[in-house]
Write an enzyme that holds these catalytic residues in place. Structure first.
Site, PDB file in Angstrom:
ATOM      1  N   ASP A 126      37.158  35.741  44.855  1.00 49.37           N
ATOM      2  CA  ASP A 126      36.899  36.218  43.502  1.00 49.37           C
ATOM      3  C   ASP A 126      38.177  36.005  42.680  1.00 49.37           C
ATOM      4  O   ASP A 126      38.427  34.915  42.187  1.00 49.37           O
ATOM      5  CB  ASP A 126      36.493  37.690  43.627  1.00 49.37           C
ATOM      6  CG  ASP A 126      35.956  38.297  42.359  1.00 49.37           C
ATOM      7  OD1 ASP A 126      35.320  37.575  41.585  1.00 49.37           O
ATOM      8  OD2 ASP A 126      36.169  39.501  42.138  1.00 49.37           O
ATOM      9  N   GLU A 174      36.356  34.040  54.989  1.00 50.97           N
ATOM     10  CA  GLU A 174      36.155  35.068  53.963  1.00 50.97           C
ATOM     11  C   GLU A 174      34.725  35.001  53.429  1.00 50.97           C
ATOM     12  O   GLU A 174      34.084  33.945  53.486  1.00 50.97           O
ATOM     13  CB  GLU A 174      37.196  34.845  52.844  1.00 50.97           C
ATOM     14  CG  GLU A 174      37.123  35.754  51.647  1.00 50.97           C
ATOM     15  CD  GLU A 174      37.252  37.246  51.923  1.00 50.97           C
ATOM     16  OE1 GLU A 174      36.517  37.751  52.789  1.00 50.97           O
ATOM     17  OE2 GLU A 174      38.042  37.915  51.235  1.00 50.97           O
ATOM     18  N   ASP A 175      34.223  36.134  52.954  1.00 53.77           N
ATOM     19  CA  ASP A 175      32.872  36.127  52.386  1.00 53.77           C
ATOM     20  C   ASP A 175      32.847  35.524  50.992  1.00 53.77           C
ATOM     21  O   ASP A 175      32.009  34.696  50.667  1.00 53.77           O
ATOM     22  CB  ASP A 175      32.265  37.547  52.393  1.00 53.77           C
ATOM     23  CG  ASP A 175      33.181  38.602  51.754  1.00 53.77           C
ATOM     24  OD1 ASP A 175      34.279  38.258  51.287  1.00 53.77           O
ATOM     25  OD2 ASP A 175      32.790  39.784  51.748  1.00 53.77           O
ATOM     26  N   ARG A 177      24.697  45.152  53.204  1.00 57.45           N
ATOM     27  CA  ARG A 177      25.344  44.100  53.992  1.00 57.45           C
ATOM     28  C   ARG A 177      24.361  43.348  54.886  1.00 57.45           C
ATOM     29  O   ARG A 177      24.556  42.182  55.184  1.00 57.45           O
ATOM     30  CB  ARG A 177      26.441  44.695  54.886  1.00 57.45           C
ATOM     31  CG  ARG A 177      27.651  45.210  54.147  1.00 57.45           C
ATOM     32  CD  ARG A 177      28.783  45.443  55.141  1.00 57.45           C
ATOM     33  NE  ARG A 177      29.849  46.296  54.604  1.00 57.45           N
ATOM     34  CZ  ARG A 177      30.887  45.855  53.899  1.00 57.45           C
ATOM     35  NH1 ARG A 177      30.995  44.577  53.632  1.00 57.45           N
ATOM     36  NH2 ARG A 177      31.817  46.681  53.466  1.00 57.45           N
ATOM     37  N   PHE A 187      27.625  39.822  40.304  1.00 51.69           N
ATOM     38  CA  PHE A 187      27.921  40.607  41.503  1.00 51.69           C
ATOM     39  C   PHE A 187      26.825  40.402  42.537  1.00 51.69           C
ATOM     40  O   PHE A 187      25.656  40.630  42.272  1.00 51.69           O
ATOM     41  CB  PHE A 187      28.083  42.094  41.171  1.00 51.69           C
ATOM     42  CG  PHE A 187      28.767  42.837  42.275  1.00 51.69           C
ATOM     43  CD1 PHE A 187      30.153  42.868  42.362  1.00 51.69           C
ATOM     44  CD2 PHE A 187      28.021  43.475  43.267  1.00 51.69           C
ATOM     45  CE1 PHE A 187      30.788  43.521  43.406  1.00 51.69           C
ATOM     46  CE2 PHE A 187      28.654  44.136  44.317  1.00 51.69           C
ATOM     47  CZ  PHE A 187      30.037  44.157  44.380  1.00 51.69           C
TER      48      PHE A 187
HETATM   49  P1  IMP Z   1      39.560  38.907  45.522  1.00 58.25           P
HETATM   50  O1  IMP Z   1      40.825  39.442  46.095  1.00 58.25           O
HETATM   51  O2  IMP Z   1      39.381  39.346  44.088  1.00 58.25           O
HETATM   52  O3  IMP Z   1      39.365  37.425  45.671  1.00 58.25           O
HETATM   53  O4  IMP Z   1      38.410  39.705  46.230  1.00 58.25           O
HETATM   54  C1  IMP Z   1      37.687  39.262  47.279  1.00 58.25           C
HETATM   55  C2  IMP Z   1      36.913  40.434  47.837  1.00 58.25           C
HETATM   56  O5  IMP Z   1      36.285  41.189  46.796  1.00 58.25           O
HETATM   57  C3  IMP Z   1      35.804  39.953  48.709  1.00 58.25           C
HETATM   58  O6  IMP Z   1      36.218  39.850  50.048  1.00 58.25           O
HETATM   59  C4  IMP Z   1      34.755  41.013  48.529  1.00 58.25           C
HETATM   60  O7  IMP Z   1      34.968  42.053  49.443  1.00 58.25           O
HETATM   61  C5  IMP Z   1      34.975  41.545  47.149  1.00 58.25           C
HETATM   62  N1  IMP Z   1      34.034  40.951  46.182  1.00 58.25           N
HETATM   63  C6  IMP Z   1      34.311  40.098  45.177  1.00 58.25           C
HETATM   64  N2  IMP Z   1      33.207  39.745  44.509  1.00 58.25           N
HETATM   65  C7  IMP Z   1      32.190  40.386  45.118  1.00 58.25           C
HETATM   66  C8  IMP Z   1      30.756  40.419  44.892  1.00 58.25           C
HETATM   67  O8  IMP Z   1      30.178  39.774  44.013  1.00 58.25           O
HETATM   68  N3  IMP Z   1      30.049  41.207  45.744  1.00 58.25           N
HETATM   69  C9  IMP Z   1      30.609  41.921  46.748  1.00 58.25           C
HETATM   70  N4  IMP Z   1      31.929  41.912  46.992  1.00 58.25           N
HETATM   71  C10 IMP Z   1      32.711  41.165  46.169  1.00 58.25           C
HETATM   72 MG    MG Z   2      35.846  41.258  51.562  1.00 59.15          MG
END
Ligand code: IMP
Ligand code: MG
Length: 178
Positions: free
Chosen positions: A100, A96-97, A162, A149
């Site tokens: 969050d 995963e990138d 990206r 962010f």
């Molecule tokens: P989660 O389900 O809230 O953990 O969301 C994870 C996804 O939200 C990541 O795979 C990203 O696509 C997106 N995301 C969360 N924070 C950021 C950020 O700071 N920049 C860009 N994408 C984010």
């Molecule tokens: Mg993502």
């Protein structure tokens, strides 16, 4: 008007990816390891990680919709593209990138666990621990970052940025004239 500030440089990313690859190799001496990237953000991380690993890998992609076009979560998670292969009996690392809220990964891990992989671990380039709503056990973390962010190295804002080599903080100054 938006501005970009480098948070993690390309050199730092590449050095950390080598370390993570070595850790994953150590934990999976045999292979093949299925590396499953969550589209689209994790594709650069997957590509670098796979090439830095010594253990044989296979790559897979999964599509998830979570954030829509903006910076705030829709709270909804949906599988938009499933795996092409069966992971039953295999070692799996979900790539995963950024973690969050943890909503995406906790949902995905539940689905993959039902498919009876031999092992199931998570690698993320970035972790924003302050924002966590769902507990997720992340085995490999590149960098813990503050609640800002970020874009670049796969991460986007409304599909832009990206391809930046660095991870940058994106901030918008209100009332900017362009
Ligand atoms: P989660 O389900 O809230 O953990 O969301 C994870 C996804 O939200 C990541 O795979 C990203 O696509 C997106 N995301 C969360 N924070 C950021 C950020 O700071 N920049 C860009 N994408 C984010
Ligand atoms: Mg993502």
């Amino acid at each position: 008007m938006s501005s970009l500030r480098v948070l993690i440089s390309a050199e730092q990313i590449q050095a950390r990816v080598q370390e993570l690859a070595a850790e994953i190799d150590r934990d999976h001496p045999k292979g093949p390891v299925y590396l499953i990237a969550i589209l689209k953000g994790a594709c650069f991380f997957l590509a670098d990680l796979a090439r830095a690993m010594k253990t044989p890998t296979r790559i897979e992609f999964v599509g998830i919709s979570s954030y829509g076009k903006g910076k705030t979560s829709s709270g909804e998670v949906k599988l938009t593209k499933d795996l092409d292969a069966s992971i039953e009996g295999y070692d799996v690392v979900v790539v995963e990138d950024i973690v969050d809220s943890g909503v995406t990964l906790s949902y995905l891990i539940k689905i993959f666990a039902q498919r009876k992989p031999r092992s199931l671990r998570i690698a993320t380039l970035l972790d924003k621990p302050e924002r966590r709503q769902r507990q997720v056990d992340v085995n490999y973390v590149g960098f813990k970052i503050p609640d800002e962010f970020v874009v670049g190295y796969g991460l986007d804002y409304a599909e832009d940025y990206r391809n930046l080599k660095d991870v940058c903080v994106l901030s918008e100054s209100p009332g900017g004239t362009g």
